[in-house]
Enzyme design. Structure first.
Site, PDB file in Angstrom:
ATOM      1  N   ARG A 140       0.858  -1.199   0.000  1.00 46.86           N
ATOM      2  CA  ARG A 140       0.000   0.000   0.000  1.00 46.86           C
ATOM      3  C   ARG A 140       0.892   1.248   0.000  1.00 46.86           C
ATOM      4  O   ARG A 140       1.077   1.878  -1.023  1.00 46.86           O
ATOM      5  CB  ARG A 140      -0.950  -0.056   1.219  1.00 46.86           C
ATOM      6  CG  ARG A 140      -2.117   0.905   1.139  1.00 46.86           C
ATOM      7  CD  ARG A 140      -1.769   2.346   1.462  1.00 46.86           C
ATOM      8  NE  ARG A 140      -1.376   2.552   2.859  1.00 46.86           N
ATOM      9  CZ  ARG A 140      -0.915   3.719   3.311  1.00 46.86           C
ATOM     10  NH1 ARG A 140      -0.763   4.759   2.516  1.00 46.86           N
ATOM     11  NH2 ARG A 140      -0.543   3.842   4.579  1.00 46.86           N
ATOM     12  N   GLU A 141       1.513   1.554   1.132  1.00 48.20           N
ATOM     13  CA  GLU A 141       2.403   2.729   1.194  1.00 48.20           C
ATOM     14  C   GLU A 141       3.545   2.561   0.186  1.00 48.20           C
ATOM     15  O   GLU A 141       3.922   3.491  -0.521  1.00 48.20           O
ATOM     16  CB  GLU A 141       2.953   2.884   2.617  1.00 48.20           C
ATOM     17  CG  GLU A 141       3.991   3.965   2.799  1.00 48.20           C
ATOM     18  CD  GLU A 141       3.397   5.349   3.013  1.00 48.20           C
ATOM     19  OE1 GLU A 141       2.556   5.516   3.908  1.00 48.20           O
ATOM     20  OE2 GLU A 141       3.796   6.279   2.276  1.00 48.20           O
ATOM     21  N   HIS A 168      -6.891  -0.430   2.895  1.00 48.72           N
ATOM     22  CA  HIS A 168      -6.814   0.961   3.322  1.00 48.72           C
ATOM     23  C   HIS A 168      -7.989   1.678   2.675  1.00 48.72           C
ATOM     24  O   HIS A 168      -8.341   1.368   1.541  1.00 48.72           O
ATOM     25  CB  HIS A 168      -5.473   1.524   2.795  1.00 48.72           C
ATOM     26  CG  HIS A 168      -5.002   2.758   3.473  1.00 48.72           C
ATOM     27  ND1 HIS A 168      -4.544   3.855   2.775  1.00 48.72           N
ATOM     28  CD2 HIS A 168      -4.884   3.067   4.784  1.00 48.72           C
ATOM     29  CE1 HIS A 168      -4.159   4.774   3.644  1.00 48.72           C
ATOM     30  NE2 HIS A 168      -4.347   4.334   4.860  1.00 48.72           N
ATOM     31  N   THR A 213       2.863  11.596   9.464  1.00 50.79           N
ATOM     32  CA  THR A 213       2.702  11.620   8.006  1.00 50.79           C
ATOM     33  C   THR A 213       3.825  12.357   7.289  1.00 50.79           C
ATOM     34  O   THR A 213       4.153  12.046   6.152  1.00 50.79           O
ATOM     35  CB  THR A 213       1.319  12.250   7.687  1.00 50.79           C
ATOM     36  OG1 THR A 213       0.332  11.498   8.397  1.00 50.79           O
ATOM     37  CG2 THR A 213       1.004  12.249   6.204  1.00 50.79           C
ATOM     38  N   HIS A 233      40.920  -4.727   8.969  1.00 50.48           N
ATOM     39  CA  HIS A 233      39.672  -5.450   9.221  1.00 50.48           C
ATOM     40  C   HIS A 233      39.805  -6.918   8.819  1.00 50.48           C
ATOM     41  O   HIS A 233      39.425  -7.824   9.564  1.00 50.48           O
ATOM     42  CB  HIS A 233      38.510  -4.813   8.433  1.00 50.48           C
ATOM     43  CG  HIS A 233      38.125  -3.461   8.942  1.00 50.48           C
ATOM     44  ND1 HIS A 233      36.840  -3.149   9.301  1.00 50.48           N
ATOM     45  CD2 HIS A 233      38.859  -2.332   9.150  1.00 50.48           C
ATOM     46  CE1 HIS A 233      36.794  -1.893   9.720  1.00 50.48           C
ATOM     47  NE2 HIS A 233      38.007  -1.371   9.627  1.00 50.48           N
TER      48      HIS A 233
HETATM   49  C1  HCA Z   1      -1.653   8.105   3.038  1.00 56.44           C
HETATM   50  C2  HCA Z   1      -1.140   8.748   4.289  1.00 56.44           C
HETATM   51  C3  HCA Z   1      -0.698   7.778   5.359  1.00 56.44           C
HETATM   52  C4  HCA Z   1      -1.867   7.089   6.029  1.00 56.44           C
HETATM   53  C5  HCA Z   1      -1.512   6.205   7.165  1.00 56.44           C
HETATM   54  C6  HCA Z   1      -2.678   5.434   7.741  1.00 56.44           C
HETATM   55  C7  HCA Z   1       0.106   8.654   6.356  1.00 56.44           C
HETATM   56  O1  HCA Z   1      -2.830   7.843   2.937  1.00 56.44           O
HETATM   57  O2  HCA Z   1      -0.850   7.894   2.120  1.00 56.44           O
HETATM   58  O3  HCA Z   1      -3.773   5.444   7.164  1.00 56.44           O
HETATM   59  O4  HCA Z   1      -2.501   4.811   8.809  1.00 56.44           O
HETATM   60  O5  HCA Z   1       1.337   8.646   6.281  1.00 56.44           O
HETATM   61  O6  HCA Z   1      -0.525   9.342   7.143  1.00 56.44           O
HETATM   62  O7  HCA Z   1       0.181   6.816   4.803  1.00 56.44           O
HETATM   63 CU    CU Z   2       2.237   7.083   5.147  1.00 57.36          CU
END
Ligand code: HCA
Ligand code: CU
Length: 382
Positions: A10-11, A70, A166, A297
């Site tokens: 996701r991220e 998400h 964030t 080393h």
């Molecule tokens: C995003 C932001 C997020 C959300 C994190 C979460 C952030 O939507 O890209 O929903 O727990 O960094 O706040 O990744």
């Molecule tokens: Cu994030």
């Protein structure tokens, strides 16, 4: 026991240029599951129908980990997420003053209504669903808003509140700007209201402090830490999975809790499909993580590797090695000769010195010398 939420899918897929096909996502999820990650955040199904398909496949793959989606705090999006058969739902909605005023153009009460509506709906659909609410940009939001939103979310059915850094704003070195402080205050305030959700942290690496902040949160007693492979994510990314597991393994009682020996293959897979190279000096999984180079080393590690290693490479399915180049001494040449099966040459001190001279000459080109190939050529020419 601390839980790990991996958000590579996701991220991590929010890294510019990164795209994982559904079958790649399934492979990555399987690796994460083997390693012992507790929750796999597999994507936001409302972004694209292919993401929904990938999340569904992973959710139905029979993995031990909880599979999460998400979603924005919007009923339509929550529906799409739940249609994927997930056991975890993460909804987010910022309650920072700037976000409410400049972006959403609503007041706090209207925001609370949306948060409560989305969570209530999700809870009604599924009793056993793990629901997380994230007040995005938590640490730059008025504490009062965060506490109100978190309380409302928990009362509506959320099990987890995530503190999201964030923008990578927090630092362990200023009390009021530390994740430690936010965790303590949030827990205290929720406890006053007799609310005891699990607390999660999501630390971005804009200041290079994501790992330090995650460990600061661990010290404050949080329940879940977000990570991704190679720290992939928006801008400077988030906490790196391997780096976090290395450090948590030192802190927890139980040894071999996570199967760290799978990390290298997972990193290679993610690197291949994301087209993001693994830095050679990346802890544990980088090409040079257990490679010794300078003369002093190599002479020491020839006696005992631990003289220049505080981590055991075997835990990561690796072995220590040596590199040859301008910094090398005679011991490195001797070890390298043994490595290529030419141990008999080690006694010939004149030859060893000549080979070292050639190695140093070759090193001036500025790239690493391949022992298995180029050393053999050097030996044949000497
Ligand atoms: C995003 C932001 C997020 C959300 C994190 C979460 C952030 O939507 O890209 O929903 O727990 O960094 O706040 O990744
Ligand atoms: Cu994030």
């Amino acid at each position: 026991m601390i839980k790990i939420l991996d958000s590579t899918l996701r991220e991590g897929e929010q890294t510019p240029g990164v795209y994982f096909a559904p079958e790649t996502k399934l492979k990555i999820a399987e690796f994460l599951d083997h390693i012992g990650v507790d929750i796999i955040e597999a994507g936001n199904p409302a972004v694209d129908s292919e993401i929904a398909l990938a999340v569904t496949r992973i959710a139905n793959a029979g993995l031990k980990a909880k599979i999460g989606a998400h979603s924005l705090c919007r009923i339509d999006d929550v529906k799409k997420a739940l249609d994927c058969n997930v056991s975890f739902l993460g909804v987010f909605f910022s309650v920072s003053s700037q976000r409410l005023q400049c972006d959403y153009n609503i007041c706090l009460d209207e925001a609370l209504d949306k948060i409560v509506e989305a969570i209530t709906y999700a809870r009604e659909q599924n009793d056993s669903l793990l629901i997380r609410y994230t007040p995005e940009d938590t640490v730059r939001s008025p504490m009062k808003n965060v506490i109100e939103a978190a309380s409302a979310a928990v009362k509506a059915g959320a099990n987890i509140i995530s503190i999201a850094d964030t923008t990578g704003y927090t630092t362990p070195f200023q009390q009021k700007r530390s994740i430690y402080y936010f965790v303590k205050i949030l827990k205290e305030e929720l406890a006053k209201r007799e609310l005891y959700p699990q607390i999660e942290v999501h630390c971005h690496n804009d200041r290079g402090l994501a790992l330090a902040n995650a460990l600061d949160a661990y010290r404050a007693g949080i329940d879940i830490i977000d990570v991704s492979v190679m720290g992939l994510g928006e801008r400077a990314g988030i906490v790196d999975l391997a780096e976090l597991l290395i450090n948590l393994s030192d802190l927890i009682e139980e040894k071999n809790f996570w199967k760290l020996e799978y990390l290298k293959d997972l990193y290679n897979l993610v690197s291949e499909y994301s087209h993001v190279p693994i830095s050679p000096h990346h802890p544990a999984v980088g090409k040079n993580a257990f490679t010794h180079y300078a003369g002093v080393h190599v002479t020491a590690i020839a006696k005992d590797e631990r003289l220049y290693q505080s981590l055991n490479p075997e835990f990561f399915g690796s072995k220590s090695s040596i590199a040859l180049g301008m910094q090398s001494g005679l011991t490195a040449v001797e070890l390298a000769l043994k490595q290529i099966g030419r141990e008999e040459l080690v006694e010939n001190k004149y030859l060893v010195a000549k080979i070292l001279k050639e190695i140093k000459e070759m090193a001036k080109r500025g790239t690493q010398i391949d022992i298995e190939k180029e050393l053999i050529e050097i030996v044949n020419n000497c």
